[in-house]
Write an enzyme that holds these catalytic residues in place. Structure first.
Site, PDB file in Angstrom:
ATOM      1  N   ARG B  32       0.815  -1.224   0.000  1.00  0.00           N
ATOM      2  CA  ARG B  32       0.000   0.000   0.000  1.00  0.00           C
ATOM      3  C   ARG B  32       0.846   1.270   0.000  1.00  0.00           C
ATOM      4  O   ARG B  32       0.427   2.300  -0.502  1.00  0.00           O
ATOM      5  CB  ARG B  32      -0.919   0.019   1.229  1.00  0.00           C
ATOM      6  CG  ARG B  32      -2.002  -1.049   1.215  1.00  0.00           C
ATOM      7  CD  ARG B  32      -3.216  -0.548   0.466  1.00  0.00           C
ATOM      8  NE  ARG B  32      -4.254  -1.559   0.358  1.00  0.00           N
ATOM      9  CZ  ARG B  32      -5.239  -1.704   1.233  1.00  0.00           C
ATOM     10  NH1 ARG B  32      -5.324  -0.898   2.259  1.00  0.00           N
ATOM     11  NH2 ARG B  32      -6.152  -2.642   1.064  1.00  0.00           N
ATOM     12  N   ASP B 138     -16.172  10.630   4.151  1.00  0.00           N
ATOM     13  CA  ASP B 138     -15.145   9.599   4.272  1.00  0.00           C
ATOM     14  C   ASP B 138     -13.935  10.235   4.947  1.00  0.00           C
ATOM     15  O   ASP B 138     -13.819  11.465   5.021  1.00  0.00           O
ATOM     16  CB  ASP B 138     -14.741   9.054   2.893  1.00  0.00           C
ATOM     17  CG  ASP B 138     -14.082   7.677   2.980  1.00  0.00           C
ATOM     18  OD1 ASP B 138     -14.785   6.665   2.829  1.00  0.00           O
ATOM     19  OD2 ASP B 138     -12.849   7.617   3.217  1.00  0.00           O
TER      20      ASP B 138
HETATM   21  C1  LIG Z   1     -14.492  -0.624   1.802  1.00  0.00           C
HETATM   22  S1  LIG Z   1     -14.911   1.084   1.802  1.00  0.00           S
HETATM   23  C2  LIG Z   1     -16.672   1.008   1.952  1.00  0.00           C
HETATM   24  C3  LIG Z   1     -17.399   1.850   0.921  1.00  0.00           C
HETATM   25  C4  LIG Z   1     -18.915   1.683   0.892  1.00  0.00           C
HETATM   26  N1  LIG Z   1     -19.528   2.065   2.142  1.00  0.00           N
HETATM   27  C5  LIG Z   1     -19.291   0.260   0.528  1.00  0.00           C
HETATM   28  O1  LIG Z   1     -19.858  -0.447   1.355  1.00  0.00           O
HETATM   29  O2  LIG Z   1     -19.038  -0.153  -0.605  1.00  0.00           O
HETATM   30  C6  LIG Z   1     -14.360   1.616   3.409  1.00  0.00           C
HETATM   31  C7  LIG Z   1     -14.177   3.124   3.531  1.00  0.00           C
HETATM   32  O3  LIG Z   1     -14.067   3.480   4.917  1.00  0.00           O
HETATM   33  C8  LIG Z   1     -13.220   4.604   5.025  1.00  0.00           C
HETATM   34  N2  LIG Z   1     -12.739   4.747   6.409  1.00  0.00           N
HETATM   35  C9  LIG Z   1     -11.856   3.973   7.071  1.00  0.00           C
HETATM   36  N3  LIG Z   1     -11.677   4.433   8.328  1.00  0.00           N
HETATM   37  C10 LIG Z   1     -12.468   5.536   8.452  1.00  0.00           C
HETATM   38  C11 LIG Z   1     -12.728   6.445   9.504  1.00  0.00           C
HETATM   39  N4  LIG Z   1     -12.131   6.339  10.694  1.00  0.00           N
HETATM   40  N5  LIG Z   1     -13.605   7.445   9.270  1.00  0.00           N
HETATM   41  C12 LIG Z   1     -14.221   7.574   8.073  1.00  0.00           C
HETATM   42  N6  LIG Z   1     -14.015   6.731   7.057  1.00  0.00           N
HETATM   43  C13 LIG Z   1     -13.152   5.722   7.232  1.00  0.00           C
HETATM   44  C14 LIG Z   1     -12.121   4.310   4.021  1.00  0.00           C
HETATM   45  O4  LIG Z   1     -11.457   5.489   3.634  1.00  0.00           O
HETATM   46  C15 LIG Z   1     -12.903   3.645   2.883  1.00  0.00           C
HETATM   47  O5  LIG Z   1     -13.216   4.561   1.863  1.00  0.00           O
END
Ligand SMILES: C[S@@+](CC[C@H](N)C(=O)[O-])C[C@H]1O[C@@H](n2cnc3c(N)ncnc32)[C@H](O)[C@@H]1O
Lengths: 122, 278
Positions: B32, B138
């Site tokens: 990454r 996000d």
């Molecule tokens: C796998 S994606 C999920 C996207 C969508 N909700 C879906 O289900 O397809 C996870 C997202 O969570 C975000 N994320 C991780 N930790 C976070 C945090 N502490 N606060 C906000 N977003 C976070 C990441 O940046 C990423 O874009």
């Protein structure tokens, strides 16, 4: 069992598509262009067709128009699978009665997804 | 990879985002961070991690943390949540009228909020007098930039999106596809960390918080549930990802086996609706 016809002039693509479709549980037949595909449909109408656009003899769009004119030709679900990815090609395909549209290159997840959107199940 | 540098970075990552990396997964960190290491002028990921520990540069650290988020997503992911939204929230809203507020709380590159907006466009004409507000947030700035632009590759637009919806809601943009302006403008984008107090965003009728809690430990999940609970209206719904649930983590929400993924506040009157299609 759901019968699939894969129509593509590339033997490599036909082979890959066959492998993926068989893995998803379909029975697969092949045709190498539109003319060949018309013959295949006349001898046994498939349940679903994966259709390339650019092929010698008869291309995909001419094929689907001809297919949709045939008795029972409305029945097969037709999924275009092509490198042609612009608005006008997709519009023409939908107008001619295509059910879904896949851009090459594609992967197994996309194929599975698109078949389910088109209402095709093994 | 120097264990001390790796541990230092993992600690920062967890403190800022809640994301846990397992020490066994140093290959994940390696892959990454490779690009960030290069663009920040380091020879290797090892050098980058050492610099983060010994001579921290906030911009580089943030880029590294951003690169550790998993952003995998697709349009209409799992379909059921969107069926729930239509049947349980939007259609009943017809009787009440007014504004329905929806929060996509980890929206990644935007596919989830755009799916909500597409769904809304399809049902809105049956629902005169109802307005929809979509807030999409996000942690990742890189994700938000892409989400706001609404530009997706041919590969991305076919993940989850039926071709009819592609033609209706997108325009070609060179080899890519761009979400139409009306759809983009229907969403408010904001950077928000799920660990932070969300009070400023107001309260919502529906919160989508999907496929992000899986990266957190129990204590972090519990804290996030507390935060979400405060922003959910008493008769609102929380929607989790297919592999996530509240069991053993929080008492604030309850689900029902007949509507997987759908949760209401515990002890309040919101009726648990029947499963879609049941
Ligand atoms: C796998 S994606 C999920 C996207 C969508 N909700 C879906 O289900 O397809 C996870 C997202 O969570 C975000 N994320 C991780 N930790 C976070 C945090 N502490 N606060 C906000 N977003 C976070 C990441 O940046 C990423 O874009």
């Amino acid at each position: 069992m759901t019968n699939f016809l894969v129509v593509d002039d590339s033997g490599v693509i036909r082979k890959i598509a066959r492998k993926m479709l068989e893995e998803l549980g379909f029975a697969v037949a092949e045709a190498c262009d539109g003319v060949d595909a018309i013959k295949a449909c006349e001898s046994a109408m498939p349940d679903a067709i994966l259709l390339d656009w650019n092929m010698p003899n008869m291309d995909g769009i001419t094929f689907i128009r001809a297919l949709r004119e045939k008795p029972e030709g409305e029945a097969p679900k037709v999924v275009f699978c092509t490198t042609e990815s612009d608005f006008s090609h997709i519009s023409a395909a939908l107008e001619a009665g295509a059910n879904e549209y896949i851009f090459k290159p594609f992967d197994m997840d996309t194929l599975r997804d698109k078949l389910s959107m088109a209402g095709v199940a093994a | 990879m120097n264990p001390q540098d790796l541990t230092h970075f993992a600690t920062l990552l967890k403190a800022r985002t809640g994301i846990e990396v397992d020490a066994q997964k140093d290959y994940l960190v390696q892959s990454r961070l490779a690009t960030i290491a290069g663009t920040a002028g380091h020879e290797s990921v090892d050098d980058l991690l050492r610099a983060i520990r010994t001579a921290p540069d906030e911009r580089v650290l943030e880029a590294a943390i951003d690169a550790m988020t998993t952003n995998e997503t697709l349009f209409f992911r799992d379909q059921t949540p969107f069926d729930h939204l239509r049947k349980i929230v939007l259609e009943p809203a017809r009787r009440k009228g007014g504004t329905v507020r929806i929060w996509s709380a980890a929206c990644s590159t935007g596919q989830e909020p755009y799916s909500i907006a597409m769904l809304w466009e399809e049902v809105a004409h049956h629902l005169p007098g109802v307005r929809l507000e979509i807030m999409a947030t996000d942690y990742s700035n890189a994700c938000l930039t892409k989400a706001r632009a609404g530009i997706y590759s041919a590969f991305e637009v076919q993940r989850g999106l039926p071709v009819q919806k592609l033609m209706k809601h997108f325009e070609p943009d060179g080899p890519n596809w761009r979400v139409k302006d009306n759809l983009r403008q229907s969403i408010t984008w904001r950077r928000h960390n799920l660990l932070d107090n969300p009070a400023a965003m107001g309260r919502f009728d529906v919160i989508f918080c999907r496929n992000v809690l899986i990266y957190f430990d129990r204590a972090t999940r519990s804290k996030v549930f507390d935060n979400l609970n405060g922003q959910l209206k008493d008769d609102g719904y929380l929607i989790l990802g297919a592999s996530e649930n509240v069991m053993g983590v929080t008492e604030r929400f309850r689900g029902d086996a007949s509507s997987p993924g759908l949760y209401v506040k515990t002890g309040l009157a919101a009726p648990m609706p029947r499963a879609v299609g049941a």
